[in-house]
Design a protein around this motif. Structure first.
Motif, PDB file in Angstrom:
ATOM      1  N   GLN A 177       0.820  -1.216   0.000  1.00 21.48           N
ATOM      2  CA  GLN A 177       0.000   0.000   0.000  1.00 21.48           C
ATOM      3  C   GLN A 177       0.854   1.266   0.000  1.00 21.48           C
ATOM      4  OE1 GLN A 177      -2.256  -0.850   3.513  1.00 21.48           O
ATOM      5  NE2 GLN A 177      -3.811  -2.065   2.449  1.00 21.48           N
ATOM      6  N   LEU A 178       2.067   1.158   0.551  1.00 20.22           N
ATOM      7  CA  LEU A 178       2.977   2.305   0.596  1.00 20.22           C
ATOM      8  C   LEU A 178       3.781   2.457  -0.692  1.00 20.22           C
ATOM      9  CD1 LEU A 178       4.213   1.863   4.269  1.00 20.22           C
ATOM     10  CD2 LEU A 178       2.699   3.677   3.416  1.00 20.22           C
ATOM     11  N   GLY A 179       3.592   1.512  -1.622  1.00 20.93           N
ATOM     12  CA  GLY A 179       4.248   1.618  -2.917  1.00 20.93           C
ATOM     13  C   GLY A 179       5.720   1.255  -2.918  1.00 20.93           C
ATOM     14  N   ILE A 180       6.133   0.410  -1.956  1.00 23.46           N
ATOM     15  CA  ILE A 180       7.533  -0.018  -1.885  1.00 23.46           C
ATOM     16  C   ILE A 180       7.653  -1.392  -2.542  1.00 23.46           C
ATOM     17  CG2 ILE A 180       9.477  -0.568  -0.388  1.00 23.46           C
ATOM     18  CD1 ILE A 180       8.340   1.374   1.662  1.00 23.46           C
ATOM     19  N   ALA A 181       8.425  -1.471  -3.601  1.00 22.17           N
ATOM     20  CA  ALA A 181       8.580  -2.712  -4.346  1.00 22.17           C
ATOM     21  C   ALA A 181       9.484  -3.683  -3.604  1.00 22.17           C
ATOM     22  CB  ALA A 181       9.155  -2.414  -5.729  1.00 22.17           C
ATOM     23  N   CYS A 182       9.449  -4.950  -4.028  1.00 24.17           N
ATOM     24  CA  CYS A 182      10.326  -5.946  -3.421  1.00 24.17           C
ATOM     25  C   CYS A 182      10.738  -6.979  -4.458  1.00 24.17           C
ATOM     26  CB  CYS A 182       9.646  -6.620  -2.227  1.00 24.17           C
ATOM     27  SG  CYS A 182       8.302  -7.731  -2.683  1.00 24.17           S
ATOM     28  N   ASP A 183      11.831  -7.651  -4.164  1.00 25.78           N
ATOM     29  CA  ASP A 183      12.305  -8.768  -4.973  1.00 25.78           C
ATOM     30  C   ASP A 183      11.918 -10.031  -4.233  1.00 25.78           C
ATOM     31  OD1 ASP A 183      13.663 -10.601  -6.521  1.00 25.78           O
ATOM     32  OD2 ASP A 183      15.611 -10.199  -5.600  1.00 25.78           O
ATOM     33  N   MET A 184      10.919 -10.751  -4.741  1.00 27.46           N
ATOM     34  CA  MET A 184      10.425 -11.947  -4.062  1.00 27.46           C
ATOM     35  C   MET A 184      10.892 -13.178  -4.826  1.00 27.46           C
ATOM     36  SD  MET A 184       6.643 -12.615  -2.505  1.00 27.46           S
ATOM     37  CE  MET A 184       6.910 -11.380  -1.237  1.00 27.46           C
ATOM     38  N   HIS A 185      11.403 -14.157  -4.079  1.00 27.65           N
ATOM     39  CA  HIS A 185      11.941 -15.365  -4.698  1.00 27.65           C
ATOM     40  C   HIS A 185      11.213 -16.587  -4.160  1.00 27.65           C
ATOM     41  CE1 HIS A 185      15.068 -17.743  -6.723  1.00 27.65           C
ATOM     42  NE2 HIS A 185      14.939 -18.569  -5.709  1.00 27.65           N
ATOM     43  N   ASP A 186      10.506 -17.285  -5.038  1.00 30.24           N
ATOM     44  CA  ASP A 186       9.839 -18.535  -4.678  1.00 30.24           C
ATOM     45  C   ASP A 186      10.824 -19.671  -4.923  1.00 30.24           C
ATOM     46  OD1 ASP A 186       8.279 -20.779  -4.359  1.00 30.24           O
ATOM     47  OD2 ASP A 186       6.567 -19.992  -5.468  1.00 30.24           O
ATOM     48  N   TYR A 187      11.226 -20.344  -3.852  1.00 28.88           N
ATOM     49  CA  TYR A 187      12.219 -21.409  -3.981  1.00 28.88           C
ATOM     50  C   TYR A 187      11.615 -22.708  -4.517  1.00 28.88           C
ATOM     51  CZ  TYR A 187      14.904 -18.255  -1.022  1.00 28.88           C
ATOM     52  OH  TYR A 187      15.548 -17.153  -0.515  1.00 28.88           O
ATOM     53  N   SER A 188      10.274 -22.733  -4.643  1.00 24.98           N
ATOM     54  CA  SER A 188       9.559 -23.933  -5.123  1.00 24.98           C
ATOM     55  C   SER A 188       9.882 -25.159  -4.271  1.00 24.98           C
ATOM     56  CB  SER A 188       9.883 -24.207  -6.606  1.00 24.98           C
ATOM     57  OG  SER A 188       9.473 -23.133  -7.411  1.00 24.98           O
ATOM     58  N   ARG A 189      10.099 -24.918  -3.006  1.00 23.62           N
ATOM     59  CA  ARG A 189      10.374 -26.001  -2.058  1.00 23.62           C
ATOM     60  C   ARG A 189       9.475 -25.827  -0.833  1.00 23.62           C
ATOM     61  NH1 ARG A 189      14.971 -28.916  -2.923  1.00 23.62           N
ATOM     62  NH2 ARG A 189      15.625 -29.175  -0.757  1.00 23.62           N
ATOM     63  N   THR A 190       9.231 -26.900  -0.136  1.00 29.67           N
ATOM     64  CA  THR A 190       8.387 -26.888   1.058  1.00 29.67           C
ATOM     65  C   THR A 190       9.175 -27.445   2.228  1.00 29.67           C
ATOM     66  OG1 THR A 190       6.370 -27.176  -0.254  1.00 29.67           O
ATOM     67  CG2 THR A 190       6.231 -27.711   2.087  1.00 29.67           C
ATOM     68  N   MET A 191       9.050 -26.771   3.353  1.00 35.70           N
ATOM     69  CA  MET A 191       9.757 -27.157   4.574  1.00 35.70           C
ATOM     70  C   MET A 191       8.776 -27.761   5.570  1.00 35.70           C
ATOM     71  SD  MET A 191      11.861 -24.604   7.147  1.00 35.70           S
ATOM     72  CE  MET A 191      10.383 -23.723   7.723  1.00 35.70           C
ATOM     73  N   PHE A 192       9.120 -28.934   6.099  1.00 29.18           N
ATOM     74  CA  PHE A 192       8.335 -29.581   7.148  1.00 29.18           C
ATOM     75  C   PHE A 192       9.156 -29.551   8.437  1.00 29.18           C
ATOM     76  CE2 PHE A 192       6.804 -31.296   3.181  1.00 29.18           C
ATOM     77  CZ  PHE A 192       5.437 -31.378   3.362  1.00 29.18           C
ATOM     78  N   VAL A 193       8.546 -29.096   9.520  1.00 31.58           N
ATOM     79  CA  VAL A 193       9.261 -28.994  10.789  1.00 31.58           C
ATOM     80  C   VAL A 193       8.519 -29.758  11.876  1.00 31.58           C
ATOM     81  CG1 VAL A 193      10.511 -26.848  10.360  1.00 31.58           C
ATOM     82  CG2 VAL A 193       8.163 -26.742  11.166  1.00 31.58           C
ATOM     83  N   CYS A 194       9.287 -30.432  12.716  1.00 29.14           N
ATOM     84  CA  CYS A 194       8.709 -31.207  13.811  1.00 29.14           C
ATOM     85  C   CYS A 194       9.819 -31.537  14.807  1.00 29.14           C
ATOM     86  CB  CYS A 194       8.080 -32.507  13.289  1.00 29.14           C
ATOM     87  SG  CYS A 194       9.261 -33.563  12.412  1.00 29.14           S
ATOM     88  N   ARG A 195       9.425 -32.087  15.938  1.00 25.32           N
ATOM     89  CA  ARG A 195      10.388 -32.530  16.950  1.00 25.32           C
ATOM     90  C   ARG A 195      10.450 -34.051  16.958  1.00 25.32           C
ATOM     91  NH1 ARG A 195       9.854 -28.793  22.416  1.00 25.32           N
ATOM     92  NH2 ARG A 195      10.637 -26.853  21.481  1.00 25.32           N
TER      93      ARG A 195
END
Length: 394
Positions: A177-195
């Motif tokens: 909304q503030l008009g600030i652009a960004c460089d977004m990178h989709d790694y096309s990977r999924t992370m699963f986290v657990c103990r």
């Protein structure tokens, strides 16, 4: 209804709360807007994520009254770290440093669950008289001009302030909304986290295992309890999701070749699509970005919050100095100075991490060879190893 404060913060995550905590006793009035209900801030749910905190971050959190609120038995020392590549037994080893902030050190840093950081940060801010918290509230629009920042809430109310802070995640709508652009990178990977519990000691050593086809990170908690991070290409995510708890533990045990002995899943599993982001700039007219709204790091180092905490600390110090000297806390010169300081550290860290990830997830024969070379060079060049260790410890 028209409300007013000196500073508006959008997003009561750890970075937004930390920035608010920095302003304790300053006399500046702060309005903190959060879309989640108050009960979620008071008792954040376990989300699987363990955050590696540097010695510098610990010192900052102690100063803000956050560290002391984290249960001592849920702060886990990270003694050292090792990196493995493919099927090779060769290890890039980062031993405990001899020196860190405040004196001698016997560990690289500390592992703390994300929900514990969020809870402690909220409790620190909840005691501040100068902070008004608006929960269960969304932002419909945000705009700024040379005189003020203006936020319109979902209920139609408007709030005006001298400075607007966006701290609402790497997918920040406020930034857009503030008009600030960004460089977004989709790694096309999924992370699963657990103990996972295991029969052999983890020796408080973290492992990053860049095996071919599937990456596993091991973050040591208790001696026989490890946060296990499994990363796969997103088209393979359904295979992980379909596994029973027993099958998942067995597959990790097999991939680690029994390094931790017999393994057992002891927590819920949480999945996260991996997306990185860096804003083109960290400020605009009477506004600034902190935390993941400025830089959303790939979690390979588990150090993203250290960068977010640093952003809050840098900006807050500039704001407090300006206020003490009777200057404009939303001045373009101040915000530009913040941008320069934070970008100096954030930009090379973000792009450097992405470059290494590209190499260590590339499975072509030349890349596999280069990966081995990089590990050996890093292990046997003391100046380079010291530089990387400094990044890990802060």
């Amino acid at each position: 209804m028209n409300l007013h404060s000196d500073i508006i913060i959008v997003g009561a995550g750890p970075a937004g709360l930390s920035f608010a905590a920095e302003l304790a006793g300053s006399g500046l009035s702060v309005t903190l807007i959060e879309k989640h209900p108050l009960a979620t801030l008071q008792n954040p749910p376990y989300d699987g994520r363990e955050i590696a905190l540097t010695h510098v971050s610990r010192e900052t959190m102690q100063r803000l009254g956050i560290w002391q609120r984290i249960p001592a038995d849920e702060i886990y020392p990270l003694r050292d770290a090792k990196v493995l590549n493919g099927q090779s037994s060769y290890q890039l080893h980062f031993p405990p440093p001899t020196q860190a902030l405040g004196g001698p050190a016997d560990c690289l840093g500390f592992l703390v669950s994300n929900h514990n950081i969020r809870k402690a940060a909220y409790e620190a801010v909840a005691e501040l008289d100068n902070v008004t918290l608006l929960c269960d509230t969304g932002v419909a629009a945000a705009q700024t001009d040379l005189q003020q920042a203006c936020v319109t809430l979902d209920n139609g109310n408007t709030l005006n302030a001298r400075l607007l802070i966006a701290a609402d995640s790497r997918f920040s709508q406020t930034r857009r909304q503030l008009g600030i652009a960004c460089d977004m990178h989709d790694y096309s990977r999924t992370m699963f986290v657990c103990r996972m519990k295991h029969t052999l000691s983890n020796r408080h050593t973290a492992y990053e295992c860049f095996h071919y086809g599937r990456t596993i990170a091991l973050l040591p908690l208790e001696e026989h309890l490890t946060n296990t991070v499994i990363t796969v290409d997103s088209d393979k995510a359904a295979e992980i999701e379909a596994m029973s708890p027993e099958a998942l533990a067995a597959s990790v045990q097999q991939q680690l070749e029994g390094r931790l002995g017999e393994m057992e899943l002891v927590s819920s599993i949480h999945a996260y699509p991996l997306v990185g982001m860096i804003a083109a700039r960290f400020y605009g007219t009477r506004c600034a970005l902190v935390g993941d709204a400025a830089v959303g790091m790939h979690p390979v180092t588990a150090h993203g919050f250290n960068l977010g905490l640093a952003s809050a600390d840098i900006l807050a110090k500039l704001v407090l100095e300006a206020e003490r000297n009777g200057k404009d806390i939303g001045a373009q010169s101040l915000l530009s100075q913040y941008d320069t300081k934070h970008m100096l550290h954030a930009k090379p860290l973000y792009h450097g991490t992405n470059m290494l990830l590209k190499l260590f997830t590339d499975e072509t024969p030349p890349a596999k060879l280069l990966r081995n070379v990089v590990l050996r060079v890093s292990n046997n060049l003391p100046p380079l190893k010291k530089l990387i260790t400094k990044q890990l410890t802060g």
